[in-house]
Design a protein around this motif. Structure first.
Motif, mmCIF file in Angstrom:
data_model
loop_
_atom_site.group_PDB
_atom_site.id
_atom_site.type_symbol
_atom_site.label_atom_id
_atom_site.label_comp_id
_atom_site.label_asym_id
_atom_site.label_seq_id
_atom_site.Cartn_x
_atom_site.Cartn_y
_atom_site.Cartn_z
ATOM 1 N N LYS A 223 -12.946 -13.520 -33.035
ATOM 2 C CA LYS A 223 -12.417 -12.203 -33.382
ATOM 3 C C LYS A 223 -11.179 -12.334 -34.240
ATOM 4 O O LYS A 223 -10.520 -11.354 -34.533
ATOM 5 C CB LYS A 223 -12.055 -11.440 -32.091
ATOM 6 C CG LYS A 223 -13.225 -11.214 -31.170
ATOM 7 C CD LYS A 223 -14.220 -10.248 -31.781
ATOM 8 C CE LYS A 223 -15.372 -9.992 -30.827
ATOM 9 N NZ LYS A 223 -16.510 -9.388 -31.524
ATOM 10 N N THR B 98 -10.123 -5.966 -27.385
ATOM 11 C CA THR B 98 -9.862 -4.789 -28.225
ATOM 12 C C THR B 98 -8.497 -4.205 -27.892
ATOM 13 O O THR B 98 -7.861 -4.614 -26.911
ATOM 14 C CB THR B 98 -10.914 -3.695 -27.973
ATOM 15 O OG1 THR B 98 -10.842 -3.319 -26.597
ATOM 16 C CG2 THR B 98 -12.319 -4.175 -28.289
ATOM 17 N N TYR B 100 -7.928 -1.328 -26.690
ATOM 18 C CA TYR B 100 -8.059 -0.736 -25.362
ATOM 19 C C TYR B 100 -7.890 -1.801 -24.269
ATOM 20 O O TYR B 100 -7.108 -1.637 -23.334
ATOM 21 C CB TYR B 100 -9.421 -0.055 -25.234
ATOM 22 C CG TYR B 100 -9.629 0.645 -23.908
ATOM 23 C CD1 TYR B 100 -9.323 1.995 -23.757
ATOM 24 C CD2 TYR B 100 -10.123 -0.052 -22.801
ATOM 25 C CE1 TYR B 100 -9.493 2.632 -22.547
ATOM 26 C CE2 TYR B 100 -10.293 0.580 -21.584
ATOM 27 C CZ TYR B 100 -9.985 1.925 -21.455
ATOM 28 O OH TYR B 100 -10.149 2.548 -20.259
ATOM 29 N N ASP B 101 -8.626 -2.895 -24.414
ATOM 30 C CA ASP B 101 -8.592 -3.939 -23.377
ATOM 31 C C ASP B 101 -7.233 -4.623 -23.295
ATOM 32 O O ASP B 101 -6.807 -5.055 -22.230
ATOM 33 C CB ASP B 101 -9.692 -4.967 -23.627
ATOM 34 C CG ASP B 101 -11.065 -4.387 -23.336
ATOM 35 O OD1 ASP B 101 -11.159 -3.486 -22.488
ATOM 36 O OD2 ASP B 101 -12.046 -4.820 -23.975
ATOM 37 N N ASN B 102 -6.553 -4.730 -24.437
ATOM 38 C CA ASN B 102 -5.213 -5.304 -24.416
ATOM 39 C C ASN B 102 -4.254 -4.443 -23.601
ATOM 40 O O ASN B 102 -3.460 -4.955 -22.820
ATOM 41 C CB ASN B 102 -4.677 -5.456 -25.846
ATOM 42 C CG ASN B 102 -4.889 -6.861 -26.389
ATOM 43 O OD1 ASN B 102 -4.294 -7.814 -25.915
ATOM 44 N ND2 ASN B 102 -5.776 -6.981 -27.363
ATOM 45 N N HIS B 133 -7.819 3.838 -33.022
ATOM 46 C CA HIS B 133 -8.000 2.398 -33.173
ATOM 47 C C HIS B 133 -8.390 1.708 -31.869
ATOM 48 O O HIS B 133 -8.348 0.497 -31.771
ATOM 49 C CB HIS B 133 -6.719 1.757 -33.702
ATOM 50 C CG HIS B 133 -6.285 2.276 -35.037
ATOM 51 N ND1 HIS B 133 -6.985 2.018 -36.186
ATOM 52 C CD2 HIS B 133 -5.248 3.060 -35.391
ATOM 53 C CE1 HIS B 133 -6.386 2.626 -37.203
ATOM 54 N NE2 HIS B 133 -5.332 3.267 -36.741
ATOM 55 N N ARG B 134 -8.776 2.479 -30.867
ATOM 56 C CA ARG B 134 -8.938 1.900 -29.535
ATOM 57 C C ARG B 134 -9.960 0.777 -29.451
ATOM 58 O O ARG B 134 -9.824 -0.129 -28.634
ATOM 59 C CB ARG B 134 -9.248 2.976 -28.486
ATOM 60 C CG ARG B 134 -10.537 3.738 -28.725
ATOM 61 C CD ARG B 134 -10.645 4.891 -27.733
ATOM 62 N NE ARG B 134 -11.153 4.440 -26.436
ATOM 63 C CZ ARG B 134 -10.888 5.063 -25.289
ATOM 64 N NH1 ARG B 134 -10.118 6.113 -25.276
ATOM 65 N NH2 ARG B 134 -11.407 4.632 -24.170
ATOM 66 N N ASN B 135 -10.971 0.806 -30.289
ATOM 67 C CA ASN B 135 -11.996 -0.240 -30.196
ATOM 68 C C ASN B 135 -11.854 -1.336 -31.239
ATOM 69 O O ASN B 135 -12.741 -2.161 -31.408
ATOM 70 C CB ASN B 135 -13.389 0.391 -30.276
ATOM 71 C CG ASN B 135 -13.658 1.258 -29.056
ATOM 72 O OD1 ASN B 135 -13.279 0.901 -27.940
ATOM 73 N ND2 ASN B 135 -14.272 2.410 -29.268
ATOM 74 N N LYS B 136 -10.732 -1.351 -31.937
ATOM 75 C CA LYS B 136 -10.522 -2.404 -32.929
ATOM 76 C C LYS B 136 -9.953 -3.657 -32.268
ATOM 77 O O LYS B 136 -9.378 -3.591 -31.184
ATOM 78 C CB LYS B 136 -9.560 -1.913 -34.006
ATOM 79 C CG LYS B 136 -10.217 -0.970 -34.990
ATOM 80 C CD LYS B 136 -9.299 -0.723 -36.165
ATOM 81 C CE LYS B 136 -9.966 0.217 -37.153
ATOM 82 N NZ LYS B 136 -9.000 0.782 -38.084
ATOM 83 N N TYR B 137 -10.094 -4.777 -32.960
ATOM 84 C CA TYR B 137 -9.484 -6.019 -32.487
ATOM 85 C C TYR B 137 -8.155 -6.214 -33.206
ATOM 86 O O TYR B 137 -7.977 -5.711 -34.326
ATOM 87 C CB TYR B 137 -10.430 -7.200 -32.753
ATOM 88 C CG TYR B 137 -11.596 -7.217 -31.799
ATOM 89 C CD1 TYR B 137 -11.495 -7.840 -30.559
ATOM 90 C CD2 TYR B 137 -12.782 -6.576 -32.121
ATOM 91 C CE1 TYR B 137 -12.544 -7.833 -29.667
ATOM 92 C CE2 TYR B 137 -13.847 -6.562 -31.232
ATOM 93 C CZ TYR B 137 -13.724 -7.197 -30.004
ATOM 94 O OH TYR B 137 -14.751 -7.185 -29.119
ATOM 95 N N GLN B 140 -7.733 -6.714 -36.903
ATOM 96 C CA GLN B 140 -8.014 -5.619 -37.841
ATOM 97 C C GLN B 140 -6.829 -4.669 -38.000
ATOM 98 O O GLN B 140 -6.931 -3.667 -38.693
ATOM 99 C CB GLN B 140 -9.227 -4.815 -37.344
ATOM 100 C CG GLN B 140 -10.500 -5.642 -37.249
ATOM 101 C CD GLN B 140 -11.558 -4.918 -36.423
ATOM 102 O OE1 GLN B 140 -11.512 -4.885 -35.203
ATOM 103 N NE2 GLN B 140 -12.511 -4.326 -37.113
#
Lengths: 224, 339
Positions: A223, B98, B100-102, B133-137, B140
């Motif tokens: 990623k 992502t 969100y996960d962070n 932007h919640r699902n971005k890594y 990005q």
């Protein structure tokens, strides 16, 4: 030109199929057990290498020495010298089953080093951030180190599996079964180069497939 | 709220030792934004990391509220750390997770129920302005966006204090200001105490209430930002303020080149608070009859306090000059005759 010198008509395709299947089984189980032993060993190497406590660092030195010894002994010698041990563990030293313990003992330390290296690649800052958030050591391993190093770990598994392909071929020397066994018995001992060539081609195809699969997985998990 | 007591940290073995902190005392009060400024190697990073014991001091105590956290077990310390958020110069986000996960990461560490995580993270995403932007890594995102994720993550556990490790040093000036505004909002709205370290006076000036200047492992000067900024005592503090003023050297050259005598003097005037915006100077010179030329002037704010600084060359009789100075001094913060 090759077909003029080598007659492929005497290749026993049925036997070739069985040998290929044996090799695949050997690979599967030896890879599996290599992961089961090598992954925790690699994590342990990583965690003890950077610990502040003297006890941990002593443990690291011991583990590191064992890993280095196992890695420096040539596989052929290792394989033969642990025959008694193999017999105790799985009851036999030949065939698919008999070849798995030496394969695992040779590959697990190798894989553990690859794991250790992958974990070292993880950004120290991310580990620091997790520590600052109150993560325990176990959580840092499970929720930070392993997910963050996943591409590296997958690449390590690929390298280890490919290395195991050549090891399985070598185990043919002591009756390990599989394609290597076939190549040695027919090709080398009975002067039937056709069998040897076909065996080698199958091995090449196998390695090619494994590498492609590994590369794809690495890409999927990258990623950065 | 946070009290560092005789903190000392040395690195190395008995043959070669370096001291990062030496018998350092510091008290940070609840609700304030406390800035620690120092050059690299001054020990500010070690100081900040001592507050949540990412670095254990060689000796001394760290108090968080009524708890001496240097005496806690590993497990108890993990508990205390959850009440302190931390953000970093290089953001230190999980690259494999992502946005969100962070942000959910600290909540998952304490096994928060899924619905609660969803709600909290959504609120935090709104607070830092990253809803879409919640699902971005992280790869990005821009630097400023990454730091916003870092801030949201640090706030997830409802901390009492936010530790900022050079949080804006990797960002461009515009992004720096937007992050500083966000930190100020967080401090005001959520009442979270903020401790930040930086090497930029600009950061201190923009959001801090109090500042400590660290040099060679010790605090050489501390106090309210306005005081330290307008009346720096220590050499290092003066350097930092000078660095902030890009034209300092040019100004020195100009002042040097001007002829001065009893009838012409160069004066530095510091305004603070509302007097900054008043026509003090022009009113006074009208009564005293001296003429003046402004060599340099700045008007800005220190957090919410307006301040101004003028370098002025006055011309007039000695008596008139002194009368002018007295009148100015009675209305502004400070006046100093430079030449």
């Amino acid at each position: 030109m090759l077909s003029a010198a080598v007659d492929f008509s005497n290749v026993d395709w049925n036997e070739m199929g069985i040998a290929t299947w044996d090799t695949v089984r050997m690979l599967f189980f030896s890879t599996l057990f290599t992961m089961i032993i090598g992954l925790p060993l690699g994590i342990l190497l990583f965690m003890t290498s950077r610990s502040d406590s003297n006890g941990s660092r002593a443990l690291y030195s011991v583990l590191s020495l064992i890993v280095n010894i196992l890695r420096s002994v040539p596989f052929v010698i290792l394989m033969i010298s642990i025959i008694p041990f193999t017999k105790i563990v799985v009851g036999t030293s030949i065939g698919v089953i008999g070849s798995i313990p030496p394969l695992v003992i040779a590959a697990a330390p190798f894989f553990a080093r690859l794991v250790e290296t992958s974990l070292r690649e993880v950004d120290r800052g991310v580990i620091e951030a997790a520590t600052a958030m109150g993560a325990s050591k176990g959580q840092i391993v499970g929720k930070v180190l392993l997910p963050e190093s996943m591409p590296g770990l997958l690449a390590g598994i690929t390298i280890t599996t490919v290395t195991l392909v050549s090891y399985t071929a070598m185990s043919g020397l002591i009756g390990g079964g599989g394609l290597g066994d076939l190549a040695i018995r027919y090709g080398y001992q009975r002067y039937e180069p056709s069998v040897m060539i076909v065996s080698v081609i199958v091995l090449v195809v196998l390695v090619q497939l494994l590498q492609m699969l590994g590369d794809r997985l690495v890409l999927k998990f990258s990623k950065k | 709220m946070i009290r560092l007591n005789q903190l000392t940290k040395t690195y190395g073995n008995k043959h070669k030792q370096t001291t990062a902190l030496q018998n350092l005392d510091l008290t940070i009060t609840q609700g304030e934004i406390f800035g620690i400024i120092g050059h690299s190697g001054a020990g500010k990073s070690t100081l900040l990391r001592s507050i949540n014991l990412l670095e254990r001091p060689t000796s001394g105590e760290v108090w968080f509220g009524d708890t001496n956290i240097t005496a806690l077990s590993e497990k108890e310390l993990q508990h205390v750390r959850r009440k302190m958020g931390m953000i970093f110069q290089h953001f230190n986000l999980l690259s494999s997770a992502t946005v969100y996960d962070n942000i959910a990461f600290p909540l998952r560490l304490v096994r928060t129920p899924k619905e609660e995580i969803e709600q909290k993270v959504s609120n935090l995403l709104k607070l830092v302005g990253l809803e879409e932007h919640r699902n971005k890594y992280p790869a990005q995102l821009s630097g400023g966006q990454k730091q916003r994720v870092g801030i949201a993550r640090a706030l997830a556990n409802d901390p009492q204090v936010l530790l900022c490790d050079e949080a804006t040093s990797a960002l461009d000036p515009q992004t720096t200001n937007s992050i500083l505004r966000l930190l100020l909002d967080i401090n005001k709205q959520l009442g979270i105490t903020i401790v930040l370290i930086t090497h930029e006076m600009h950061v201190i000036q923009t959001i801090c209430d109090r500042v400590a200047v660290i040099h060679d492992g010790n605090i050489v000067e501390q106090g309210p930002v306005t005081e330290v900024f307008l009346k720096p005592e220590h050499r290092v503090t003066r350097e930092f303020i000078r660095e902030e003023n890009e034209n300092a050297e040019l100004l020195d050259a100009i002042i040097e080149s001007l002829p001065t005598n009893d009838h012409a003097q160069v004066v530095k005037i510091n305004f603070l608070g509302t007097s900054t915006y008043e026509p003090i100077l022009s009113v006074i010179v009208q009564t005293t009859g001296v003429s003046f030329a402004i060599l340099q002037g700045t008007i800005a704010t220190m957090k919410d306090t307006p301040y101004g600084q003028l370098i002025v060359r006055f011309e007039g009789s000695q008596e008139a000059l002194e009368r002018t100075y007295r009148m100015i001094e009675s209305q502004v913060h400070e006046l100093e005759v430079i030449r």
